[in-house]
Design a protein around this motif. Structure first.
Motif, PDB file in Angstrom:
ATOM      1  N   ALA A 122      -1.512   2.897  -8.981  1.00 55.80           N
ATOM      2  CA  ALA A 122      -2.665   3.043  -9.878  1.00 55.80           C
ATOM      3  C   ALA A 122      -3.921   3.379  -9.074  1.00 55.80           C
ATOM      4  N   ALA A 123      -4.075   2.769  -7.904  1.00 53.90           N
ATOM      5  CA  ALA A 123      -5.239   3.050  -7.053  1.00 53.90           C
ATOM      6  C   ALA A 123      -5.248   4.502  -6.606  1.00 53.90           C
ATOM      7  N   LEU A 124      -4.054   5.044  -6.287  1.00 53.75           N
ATOM      8  CA  LEU A 124      -3.977   6.447  -5.867  1.00 53.75           C
ATOM      9  C   LEU A 124      -4.406   7.396  -6.977  1.00 53.75           C
ATOM     10  N   GLY A 125      -4.307   6.930  -8.220  1.00 57.48           N
ATOM     11  CA  GLY A 125      -4.714   7.765  -9.349  1.00 57.48           C
ATOM     12  C   GLY A 125      -6.206   8.065  -9.349  1.00 57.48           C
ATOM     13  N   TYR A 126      -6.993   7.336  -8.552  1.00 53.80           N
ATOM     14  CA  TYR A 126      -8.438   7.550  -8.488  1.00 53.80           C
ATOM     15  C   TYR A 126      -8.847   8.476  -7.342  1.00 53.80           C
ATOM     16  N   ARG A 127      -7.867   9.033  -6.598  1.00 54.82           N
ATOM     17  CA  ARG A 127      -8.225   9.790  -5.397  1.00 54.82           C
ATOM     18  C   ARG A 127      -8.986  11.072  -5.714  1.00 54.82           C
ATOM     19  N   GLY A 186      -3.393   4.013  -1.293  1.00 53.01           N
ATOM     20  CA  GLY A 186      -3.692   3.131  -2.414  1.00 53.01           C
ATOM     21  C   GLY A 186      -3.188   1.740  -2.114  1.00 53.01           C
ATOM     22  N   LYS A 187      -4.072   0.734  -2.239  1.00 52.95           N
ATOM     23  CA  LYS A 187      -3.694  -0.646  -1.895  1.00 52.95           C
ATOM     24  C   LYS A 187      -3.654  -1.495  -3.151  1.00 52.95           C
ATOM     25  N   GLY A 188      -2.540  -2.227  -3.349  1.00 50.52           N
ATOM     26  CA  GLY A 188      -2.386  -3.101  -4.513  1.00 50.52           C
ATOM     27  C   GLY A 188      -2.940  -4.490  -4.258  1.00 50.52           C
ATOM     28  N   ALA A 189      -2.853  -5.312  -5.270  1.00 49.54           N
ATOM     29  CA  ALA A 189      -3.338  -6.692  -5.166  1.00 49.54           C
ATOM     30  C   ALA A 189      -2.269  -7.580  -4.539  1.00 49.54           C
ATOM     31  N   VAL A 219      -8.905   4.597   2.154  1.00 50.01           N
ATOM     32  CA  VAL A 219      -8.105   3.508   1.567  1.00 50.01           C
ATOM     33  C   VAL A 219      -8.782   3.101   0.268  1.00 50.01           C
ATOM     34  N   ILE A 220      -8.053   3.204  -0.825  1.00 45.69           N
ATOM     35  CA  ILE A 220      -8.588   2.852  -2.142  1.00 45.69           C
ATOM     36  C   ILE A 220      -7.906   1.564  -2.602  1.00 45.69           C
ATOM     37  N   SER A 221      -8.678   0.524  -2.815  1.00 48.76           N
ATOM     38  CA  SER A 221      -8.119  -0.766  -3.247  1.00 48.76           C
ATOM     39  C   SER A 221      -8.242  -0.894  -4.759  1.00 48.76           C
ATOM     40  N   ILE A 222      -7.145  -1.226  -5.401  1.00 48.85           N
ATOM     41  CA  ILE A 222      -7.177  -1.391  -6.861  1.00 48.85           C
ATOM     42  C   ILE A 222      -8.088  -2.537  -7.260  1.00 48.85           C
ATOM     43  N   GLN A 223      -8.273  -3.516  -6.368  1.00 44.02           N
ATOM     44  CA  GLN A 223      -9.144  -4.655  -6.674  1.00 44.02           C
ATOM     45  C   GLN A 223     -10.619  -4.245  -6.682  1.00 44.02           C
ATOM     46  N   ASP A 224     -10.960  -3.197  -5.910  1.00 40.23           N
ATOM     47  CA  ASP A 224     -12.338  -2.690  -5.943  1.00 40.23           C
ATOM     48  C   ASP A 224     -12.584  -1.868  -7.202  1.00 40.23           C
ATOM     49  N   ALA A 274       0.865  -1.181   0.000  1.00 36.65           N
ATOM     50  CA  ALA A 274       0.000   0.000   0.000  1.00 36.65           C
ATOM     51  C   ALA A 274       0.898   1.226   0.000  1.00 36.65           C
ATOM     52  N   VAL A 275       0.517   2.239  -0.771  1.00 32.70           N
ATOM     53  CA  VAL A 275       1.274   3.489  -0.834  1.00 32.70           C
ATOM     54  C   VAL A 275       0.462   4.580  -0.150  1.00 32.70           C
TER      55      VAL A 275
END
Length: 534
Positions: free
Chosen positions: A292-297, A272-275, A305-310, A185-186
């Motif tokens: 990549a998940a942080l790109g959706y903030r 941002g949380k990765g898989a 917490v944004i999970s890329i899997q979601d 997670a970043v």
């Protein structure tokens, strides 16, 4: 026993030093005595000693010039100066050359014995510290955090292989990496309010505070570790109980960290949380997912917490050749090591190509070929020739891994061939230029390997090694040969005097010219003239 070479132009001093000094009691063996700087440099090149004691004021090449040449090629050789000249400028130059001692004449055998014992003690201490495990261990412990950080950032960027991770995790006390599943997670600070205590001008302090909190939380929960980056903080979770369990435990830690930062530091963070992934070398892919998940903030919102899997449930992390593996392959190609290239291709086939499906196989193959072509272009190779043997369009028509592996193999072979040809041409051209420079500056007494290497924009050490390999002689020996050949020709074809011939062959001192001529031909210039007419 340490090996020593003594150089002084006074025969009486040399004889007394060699005869009267008890070298063994000082911890040294006398490897040789030289009468001038030229002899000293030549003897050091033949058999490098541990210590050189040289008179500064010697003929042909003085002690400082000789020391400078020795220091360039043999930086491990210790140097001490012996001189009757109590001159500050001489002392200053000696300091610039990292000389151990500056000994004023006259010197007695007793005082020289004491000086040698002091030098031996200094060398002993240097070797003791270099080989002292306790000292090295303490130094390592002091700097272990830096080494750990470099290693962990290598994991995140994909420059560490599974084998390297396995070898180093114990040494670096990162045993949590001995796991079966990983996830990253970043953490990125959100814009800070003016009253939070952390100014916008010092984001590093805020990052460090987040890092400390994250590190403490991950270690307390026994979930993993924290890595401090330049603009963010990365948490790496490691577990053995399967991806779903690790994901739940990790998410709990992240939510707690987010809340603690807001409560105690008075600003918010977005995470941002990765898989999850299964291997150390794949941690970089989870890290890419975190970013990549942080790109959706901006669209989803901050302080969460944004999970890329979601967000990207069908996101696939294609297996790619990590940078560490790519660098190993490129290094083997540059060395034209066919066996190593074949071994690395075997690893590639078993770990990436064979386990993957057709689409991933093609993606991986295409990625590797592009990497190799990019490296070929960086090296200045003819990429058109390489492409003619490795058409990238062929990848899309291939259906099985062995076909794709063979295409990669063909590209590697083509690159090795191009590298060898390019290197041969480059070395040949450099040596042709070197010969030309030597011929054009043969009359210059200051002509040196450093001058030629600077002109060719090569490092002096590389130039010397290349020159010896390509020409078959050291630079000094080749230069001496060229000058002696020209001197002989001038003696045979002209009536010029010795000092005139010395000037035309690059010798500022006619006596030094005669010395070199006699050493090279076994007779002085005058004796050579006489032999012609007899």
């Amino acid at each position: 026993m340490y090996k020593l070479i003594f150089a002084d132009d006074e025969a009486l001093v040399r004889n007394n030093v060699a005869r009267l000094l008890q070298w063994e009691t000082c911890g040294f063996t006398l490897a040789g005595c030289c009468s001038n700087g030229y002899e000293l440099v030549e003897q050091v090149k033949r058999d490098p000693p541990d210590l050189v004691i040289a008179d500064i004021n010697m003929p042909f090449i003085n002690g400082i010039e000789a020391a400078r040449e020795i220091r360039q090629e043999f930086p491990q050789v210790k140097i001490a100066f012996l001189t009757g000249h109590d001159d500050f400028d001489y002392a200053r130059q000696a300091i610039d050359l990292h000389v151990m001692k500056y000994i004023l004449k006259p010197v007695t055998s007793e005082s020289l014995t004491e000086i040698l014992r002091e030098i031996r003690a200094e060398i002993d201490e240097e070797y003791r510290r270099a080989g002292n495990f306790k000292y090295l261990s303490a130094f390592y412990q002091e700097n272990r955090a830096v080494v750990q950080s470099l290693f962990l950032n290598g994991l995140l960027s994909g420059t560490v292989t599974d084998q390297e991770a396995k070898e180093k995790m114990g040494m670096l006390e990162l045993n949590c990496l001995d796991a079966s599943v990983f996830q990253t997670a970043v953490i990125l600070p959100d814009p800070m309010p003016p009253d939070c205590g952390f100014s916008q001008e010092s984001p590093e302090m805020a990052l460090f505070a987040i890092y400390n909190m994250g590190k403490e939380l991950m270690e307390t929960r026994d979930v993993g570790m924290a890595v401090l980056g330049g603009k963010d903080v990365t948490l790496v979770a490691c577990g053995r109980s399967g991806a779903p369990y690790l994901d739940r435990a990790f998410t709990s830690c992240l939510e707690e960290l987010r809340a603690v930062v807001e409560k105690h530091l008075h600003f918010t963070v977005t995470i941002g949380k990765g898989a999850p992934c299964r291997r150390c070398s794949e941690i970089c892919h989870s890290h890419e997912g975190s970013l990549a998940a942080l790109g959706y903030r901006e669209s989803i919102g901050r302080n969460r917490v944004i999970s890329i899997q979601d967000i990207e449930p069908k996101r696939q992390d294609f297996k790619v050749y990590c940078r560490a593996e790519e660098e190993r392959l490129v290094a083997a190609i540059k060395l034209a090591d066919s066996e190593q290239v074949e071994a690395l291709l075997g690893e590639l086939s078993s770990t990436l190509l064979e386990p993957a499906g057709p689409v991933q196989q093609r993606f991986c193959t295409f990625s590797i070929l592009l990497s190799l072509l990019r490296e070929a272009d960086t090296l200045g190779l003819n990429t058109d020739e390489i492409l003619s043997e490795s058409d990238l369009k062929e990848v899309f028509a291939m259906r099985v891994a062995p076909e794709m592996l063979e295409l990669i193999r063909k590209t590697c072979r083509s690159m090795m061939k191009s590298v060898q040809l390019s290197r041969k041409k480059s070395c040949s051209a450099a040596m042709d230029q070197a010969r030309q420079i030597i011929a054009e500056h043969l009359t210059d007494p200051e002509l040196s390997a450093d001058f030629v290497s600077d002109t060719l924009h090569l490092s002096a050490s590389y130039f010397r090694a290349l020159f010896k390999k390509e020409i078959g002689a050291t630079f000094v020996n080749y230069l001496t040969e060229m000058r002696m050949e020209k001197a002989k020709d001038l003696i045979l074809t002209s009536g010029k005097k010795n000092y005139e011939i010395a000037e035309e062959t690059g010798y500022a001192d006619p006596h030094y010219f005669s010395y070199c001529f006699k050493k090279y031909y076994g007779m002085s210039p005058n004796e050579f003239r006489e032999s012609i007419h007899t």
